[in-house]
Scaffold this motif. Structure first.
Motif, PDB file in Angstrom:
ATOM      1  N   LYS A   1      48.425  31.801  47.537  1.00 21.96           N
ATOM      2  CA  LYS A   1      48.213  32.027  46.114  1.00 21.96           C
ATOM      3  C   LYS A   1      46.885  32.746  45.880  1.00 21.96           C
ATOM      4  CE  LYS A   1      48.119  29.713  41.617  1.00 21.96           C
ATOM      5  NZ  LYS A   1      48.204  28.408  40.895  1.00 21.96           N
TER       6      LYS A   1
ATOM      7  N   SER B   1      45.685  41.004  42.441  1.00 21.58           N
ATOM      8  CA  SER B   1      46.519  41.173  41.250  1.00 21.58           C
ATOM      9  C   SER B   1      45.914  42.142  40.238  1.00 21.58           C
ATOM     10  CB  SER B   1      46.751  39.816  40.576  1.00 21.58           C
ATOM     11  OG  SER B   1      45.545  39.317  40.023  1.00 21.58           O
TER      12      SER B   1
ATOM     13  N   THR C   1      46.615  36.408  44.130  1.00 25.80           N
ATOM     14  CA  THR C   1      45.816  36.530  42.904  1.00 25.80           C
ATOM     15  C   THR C   1      44.675  37.513  43.098  1.00 25.80           C
ATOM     16  OG1 THR C   1      46.322  34.204  42.404  1.00 25.80           O
ATOM     17  CG2 THR C   1      44.557  35.238  41.138  1.00 25.80           C
TER      18      THR C   1
ATOM     19  N   THR D   1      38.737  35.451  41.042  1.00 25.59           N
ATOM     20  CA  THR D   1      40.032  34.962  41.515  1.00 25.59           C
ATOM     21  C   THR D   1      40.111  33.442  41.391  1.00 25.59           C
ATOM     22  OG1 THR D   1      40.234  36.809  43.063  1.00 25.59           O
ATOM     23  CG2 THR D   1      41.621  34.880  43.481  1.00 25.59           C
TER      24      THR D   1
ATOM     25  N   ALA E   1      40.391  32.470  37.784  1.00 21.25           N
ATOM     26  CA  ALA E   1      41.741  32.704  37.264  1.00 21.25           C
ATOM     27  C   ALA E   1      42.720  31.626  37.740  1.00 21.25           C
ATOM     28  CB  ALA E   1      42.228  34.087  37.693  1.00 21.25           C
ATOM     29  N   MET E   2      42.482  31.105  38.944  1.00 20.35           N
ATOM     30  CA  MET E   2      43.344  30.056  39.499  1.00 20.35           C
ATOM     31  C   MET E   2      42.991  28.675  38.935  1.00 20.35           C
ATOM     32  SD  MET E   2      43.409  31.280  43.507  1.00 20.35           S
ATOM     33  CE  MET E   2      44.405  29.859  44.048  1.00 20.35           C
TER      34      MET E   2
END
Length: 213
Positions: free
Chosen positions: A142, A149, A146, A98, A101-102
């Protein structure tokens, strides 16, 4: 009879010599995978570290491997992959993916390791993760969005498949160019593991140049 005894003695000596030579031959510090795994960036030599935030050996490896990673040449691509063997391994792995990805993993990687290894935080619940990460400047909402997701679920599947293809049984484990697997123990220590990685990278670089000529 005398000739038979001499012949038998010579055969025994010959066999003993072969056995002694075999015993003296050192075992390779790495395993060459029977089925090489494609790399993430074709055209670059890949070095993978499989790890777990809950692993003290991985934590101890951090101050050794991080300076090495910073000095890698441009033709080498370093990749961290979380090992996911269930329970907290899966939770921590999903947190890593995560954050990656952020685009903030590199900023909080050390803080997460410290929280788990030094402060003894479990960080296995996503809300606890979000609360802690918020103290490190990560947007809580966020992160939670995420974390759950579809994209992260896909990354989890990919990480598990890679670990299976690499045939890993523990961490930290390193893979060079999808072909060679080794760990700190088989290499003889943390520094030796990185020296071995350098040797295998050089081997792959030379093979690539030879194939191009």
């Amino acid at each position: 009879m005398r000739n038979l005894i001499i012949s038998a003695a010579l055969v025994a000596a010959s066999l003993f010599g072969v056995t002694a030579q075999a015993a003296e031959a050192p075992a390779a510090p790495y395993v060459e995978l029977a089925n090489p795994v494609p790399v993430a960036e074709p055209g670059k030599i890949e070095v993978v570290e499989l790890f777990w935030y809950g692993c003290p050996h991985c934590y101890a490896f951090e101050p050794v491997i991080n300076p090495w990673v910073e000095k890698l040449p441009s033709d080498v691509n370093f990749v961290r992959i979380p090992a996911m063997f269930g329970g907290p391994w899966d939770a921590h792995g999903q947190m890593f993916l995560t954050l990656e990805a952020m685009g903030v993993e590199h900023k909080v990687h050390a803080a997460v390791f410290n929280a788990i290894q030094k402060e003894h935080k479990k960080l296995t619940d996503k809300n606890d993760m979000a609360d802690f990460l918020a103290t490190q400047g990560v947007d809580k909402d966020k992160f939670l969005a995420t974390f759950d997701s579809f994209a992260i679920k896909g990354q989890i599947v990919k990480a598990r498949e890679l670990a299976k293809k690499y045939e890993i049984t523990g961490v930290p484990t390193m893979i060079v160019n999808g072909k060679y697997r080794f760990d700190i123990g088989s290499a003889g220590g943390a520094e030796q593991a990185l020296q071995l990685a350098d040797q295998l990278v050089a081997k792959e670089r030379a093979a690539t140049k030879a194939a191009a000529n």
